[in-house]
Scaffold this motif. Structure first.
Motif, short mmCIF file in Angstrom:
data_model
loop_
_atom_site.label_atom_id
_atom_site.label_comp_id
_atom_site.label_asym_id
_atom_site.label_seq_id
_atom_site.Cartn_x
_atom_site.Cartn_y
_atom_site.Cartn_z
N SER A 1 37.91 32.19 41.73
CA SER A 1 36.72 31.52 41.48
C SER A 1 36.79 30.13 40.82
CB SER A 1 36.05 32.39 40.32
OG SER A 1 34.86 31.71 39.73
N CYS A 2 37.81 30.04 39.84
CA CYS A 2 37.94 28.87 38.96
C CYS A 2 39.14 27.95 39.34
CB CYS A 2 37.95 29.08 37.65
SG CYS A 2 39.62 30.04 36.79
N PHE A 3 40.07 28.67 40.34
CA PHE A 3 41.16 27.97 40.77
C PHE A 3 42.26 27.91 39.85
CE2 PHE A 3 38.36 27.70 44.30
CZ PHE A 3 38.93 27.65 45.44
N ARG A 4 42.30 28.53 38.67
CA ARG A 4 43.17 28.38 37.63
C ARG A 4 44.32 29.10 37.66
NH1 ARG A 4 38.71 26.53 35.34
NH2 ARG A 4 38.81 25.11 33.58
N ARG A 5 45.58 28.67 37.43
CA ARG A 5 46.97 29.65 37.60
C ARG A 5 46.90 30.60 36.34
NH1 ARG A 5 51.66 29.55 40.06
NH2 ARG A 5 51.11 27.52 41.18
N GLN A 6 47.05 31.85 36.42
CA GLN A 6 47.17 32.82 35.29
C GLN A 6 48.34 33.69 35.68
OE1 GLN A 6 45.42 32.34 32.65
NE2 GLN A 6 43.56 31.27 33.54
N GLU A 7 48.83 34.23 34.53
CA GLU A 7 49.96 34.95 34.57
C GLU A 7 49.58 36.26 35.00
OE1 GLU A 7 53.24 34.55 34.00
OE2 GLU A 7 53.06 32.54 33.79
N LYS A 8 48.30 36.91 34.41
CA LYS A 8 47.82 38.08 34.90
C LYS A 8 46.55 37.95 35.40
CE LYS A 8 50.80 40.84 31.81
NZ LYS A 8 50.56 41.90 30.97
N LEU A 9 46.14 38.37 36.72
CA LEU A 9 44.81 38.24 37.25
C LEU A 9 44.58 39.62 37.74
CD1 LEU A 9 45.44 35.19 39.87
CD2 LEU A 9 44.23 35.28 37.66
N GLN A 10 43.10 39.74 37.53
CA GLN A 10 42.52 41.30 37.90
C GLN A 10 41.94 41.19 39.37
OE1 GLN A 10 39.23 41.65 35.23
NE2 GLN A 10 40.43 41.52 33.40
N LYS A 11 42.68 42.21 39.92
CA LYS A 11 42.11 42.47 41.51
C LYS A 11 40.99 42.92 41.80
CE LYS A 11 45.73 44.12 43.76
NZ LYS A 11 46.61 45.04 44.21
N CYS A 12 40.25 42.39 42.74
CA CYS A 12 38.72 42.77 43.15
C CYS A 12 39.19 44.25 43.81
CB CYS A 12 38.48 42.19 44.33
SG CYS A 12 36.93 42.86 45.11
N GLY A 13 38.25 45.01 43.03
CA GLY A 13 38.57 46.71 43.31
C GLY A 13 38.11 46.98 44.67
N CYS B 1 40.46 35.70 36.86
CA CYS B 1 40.93 35.56 35.51
C CYS B 1 40.57 36.83 34.71
CB CYS B 1 40.44 34.43 34.82
SG CYS B 1 40.99 32.99 35.49
N ASP B 2 39.25 37.16 34.89
CA ASP B 2 38.45 38.20 34.15
C ASP B 2 37.20 38.53 34.60
OD1 ASP B 2 36.97 36.04 33.08
OD2 ASP B 2 37.97 35.79 31.62
N ARG B 3 36.42 39.48 34.15
CA ARG B 3 34.80 39.57 34.80
C ARG B 3 34.24 38.57 34.87
NH1 ARG B 3 34.17 44.55 36.27
NH2 ARG B 3 35.60 46.13 35.32
N THR B 4 34.38 37.46 33.79
CA THR B 4 33.39 36.45 33.96
C THR B 4 33.55 35.50 34.93
OG1 THR B 4 33.32 36.45 31.45
CG2 THR B 4 32.56 34.32 32.54
N CYS B 5 34.89 35.21 35.49
CA CYS B 5 35.26 34.72 36.63
C CYS B 5 34.79 35.34 38.04
CB CYS B 5 36.80 34.27 36.79
SG CYS B 5 37.23 32.80 35.86
N GLN B 6 34.82 36.62 37.82
CA GLN B 6 34.73 37.58 39.00
C GLN B 6 33.00 37.51 39.22
OE1 GLN B 6 36.07 41.45 38.89
NE2 GLN B 6 35.48 41.99 41.02
N ASN C 1 33.08 24.23 34.35
CA ASN C 1 33.38 25.24 33.55
C ASN C 1 32.51 26.55 33.91
OD1 ASN C 1 33.53 27.14 31.24
ND2 ASN C 1 31.59 26.09 30.25
N GLN C 2 33.39 27.44 34.35
CA GLN C 2 32.76 28.72 34.87
C GLN C 2 33.42 29.83 34.05
OE1 GLN C 2 33.23 29.29 39.16
NE2 GLN C 2 33.23 27.01 39.25
N SER C 3 33.89 29.58 32.77
CA SER C 3 34.51 30.76 32.12
C SER C 3 33.76 31.37 30.74
CB SER C 3 36.11 30.27 31.51
OG SER C 3 35.84 29.11 30.83
N ALA C 4 32.64 30.36 30.52
CA ALA C 4 31.80 30.73 29.74
C ALA C 4 31.03 32.14 29.66
CB ALA C 4 30.69 29.62 29.30
N VAL C 5 30.85 33.02 28.67
CA VAL C 5 30.42 34.15 28.97
C VAL C 5 29.07 34.22 29.23
CG1 VAL C 5 29.72 36.48 27.82
CG2 VAL C 5 31.88 35.41 27.19
N ASN C 6 28.17 33.04 28.95
CA ASN C 6 26.65 32.88 29.07
C ASN C 6 26.69 31.89 30.42
OD1 ASN C 6 24.06 32.13 29.42
ND2 ASN C 6 23.70 32.21 26.96
N THR C 7 26.36 32.66 31.61
CA THR C 7 26.12 31.54 32.45
C THR C 7 25.50 30.25 32.66
OG1 THR C 7 24.59 32.75 33.77
CG2 THR C 7 26.71 33.55 34.25
#
Length: 489
Positions: A49-61, A69-74, A215-221
């Motif tokens: 989603s945000c094209f940031r490099r992260q150590e731990k990413l969550q996989k689409c279920g 990155c997290d549910r916000t990015c998803q 910025n796509q990481s803020a909780v409020n869209t």
């Protein structure tokens, strides 16, 4: 897009020209992508989603392919991923990046039509695909992608003609733009930006392109902003001037630039730097000492030897044998430095890779010396506001700081900061990093001038606590200087 207008550029077809005056660092226009995807090789290391490099990413279920990155990015990436997710599940695996991008573009076309925003100046149908210009071998690979795409494309989605599908993939092939990570240090994906496709090439351009991740990481869209490219001016541009960017690295010789442009973008460059072979003599020149230059035979012999050693050095780097890289480079430079000019491109590549490896091995004094030679050579070849020059100066500044050479380090950081303020802008993460470095090195330089003993004592204590480093594992010698546009290897 009121700052630009489409016009017929002599010898180039359509292009964009400025409708007002711009100064260095001005944003001429910004444009969100029609679609963008992460490279296959980085699919599990980069947020889709945000094209940031992260150590731990969550996989689409669902599809098990997309990572976030997290549910916000998803949630932010779901609009683009929704149809893709279902297609990957049905197909059984994710296709390559070109097919994924082509599918996302066609889904976007089906949803929004040819004009996807009020600022879009040209439809995708109007963009060149250059399929007729492709060599036979490239065309075979291209047709394989089309065949695989047809297997992947869901039957529940709108069916497109073969001609339309060929056209979209042709547009991707010659107009795809590389998307970088959050620091702008590595290309991690590819996207399509229609307005940018209208900006023509010049080997000595008046503009550069940078990715703004938004910025796509803020909780409020409501606080989200779009991922977009920014076309920024490198110098003063008058109203009516054509806007240009460079599709290839100017550090290449004219003949090599022409070859790359012809094979990758299907045109012959007629800019002044190509017609007059500007700076080619410096890029393959010999070292002049007291008015005396080496013979052409000596320069050729040293050039051939340097080229041979670069190949060995790269093999050692790929094997992770970094001490061997240092040995090969030092042996080579001992023979070539007395013969080749400090602007010779093979020698510059040798200094670049060697300094990066030495910094990684914490041989900071040698790394600083070689990085300084690299930057001094770049300054004689590149445009004063070239992003590659700014990044090289930044790396050299950090390396000099690591070596304890605070005066040179601060000067290099300031030089890099001035360039990246133009090419990246003040809000880009790497410019912010540089600003913090500049403030730190300025403070340390004042301390150094007041009392060198106290400075070195405090610096040693600070290093034990938290060193300022940018040491990642050394990459391919060409990777730091990327072409603007993505090309399938």
């Amino acid at each position: 897009m009121e700052n630009v207008a489409i016009f017929e550029s002599p010898g180039k077809g359509r292009g964009l020209k400025a409708t007002k005056e711009f100064w260095a660092g001005d944003v001429i226009f910004a444009e969100p992508s029609v679609a963008a995807v992460v490279f296959d090789s980085l699919a599990d290391r980069i947020c889709h989603s945000c094209f940031r490099r992260q150590e731990k990413l969550q996989k689409c279920g669902q599809c098990k392919f997309a990572h976030y990155c997290d549910r916000t990015c998803q949630r932010a990436g779901w609009a683009e991923h929704k149809l893709e997710c279902s297609a990957i599940k049905t197909h059984g695996k994710a296709p390559n990046e070109n097919i994924r991008l082509g599918a996302r573009i066609l889904w976007r076309l089906d949803k929004d039509g040819s004009m996807m925003s009020d600022t879009q100046m040209v439809t995708l149908e109007e963009l060149e695909d250059h399929i007729a210009d492709m060599p036979e071998d490239d065309l075979k690979d291209f047709k394989v992608d089309i065949h695989n795409f047809l297997d992947y494309w869901p039957r529940s989605s709108k069916q497109h003609s073969i001609d339309d599908t060929f056209h979209i993939f042709g547009v991707i092939n010659c107009n795809g733009f590389t998307v970088s990570d959050q620091r702008g240090l590595q290309a991690v994906g590819v996207g399509l930006f229609p307005n940018l496709c209208m900006v023509n090439h010049n080997c000595w351009p008046n503009c550069t392109v940078i990715l703004n991740h938004g910025n796509q990481s803020a909780v409020n869209t409501m606080f989200h902003s779009q991922r977009r490219i920014e076309l920024r001016s490198l110098s003063k541009i008058e109203g009516g001037d054509e806007l240009t960017v460079s599709y290839v690295d100017f550090l290449n010789m004219t003949e090599e630039r022409q070859r790359l442009l012809k094979t990758q973008y299907f045109f012959d460059c007629t800019c002044e730097h190509c017609k007059d072979h500007v700076k080619d003599d410096l890029k393959m020149g010999g070292l002049e000492v007291d008015g005396v230059k080496p013979t052409e035979e000596q320069v050729k012999e040293a050039t051939d030897y340097c080229f041979e050693m670069m190949d060995k050095m790269e093999k050692a780097r790929l094997n992770g044998n970094y001490h061997e890289v240092v040995k090969i480079s030092k042996d080579c430079l001992e023979k070539t430095e007395p013969v080749l000019a400090d602007t010779h491109i093979y020698q510059l590549r040798m200094w670049s890779t060697l300094s990066e490896v030495q910094a990684y091995l914490q041989l900071f004094d040698d790394a600083a010396d070689n990085s300084r030679k690299m930057v001094e050579g770049y300054m004689k070849l590149y445009h004063p506001n070239n992003a590659a020059l700014g990044m090289a100066a930044m790396r050299s500044g950090v390396t000099h700081w690591q070596a304890g050479e605070i005066e040179i380090g601060h000067g290099m950081v300031c030089r890099a900061y001035a360039i990246l303020m133009v090419t990246h802008g003040p809000m880009h993460p790497i410019t912010k990093d540089l600003e913090a470095m500049r403030m730190q090195t300025e403070m340390e330089l004042r301390m150094f001038k007041q009392n060198q003993y106290v400075y070195h004592s405090m610096r040693e204590a600070a290093l034990k606590n938290k060193p300022m480093t940018m040491m990642h594992e050394p990459r391919n010698m060409e990777e730091g200087i990327k072409n603007l546009y993505h090309r399938r290897k």
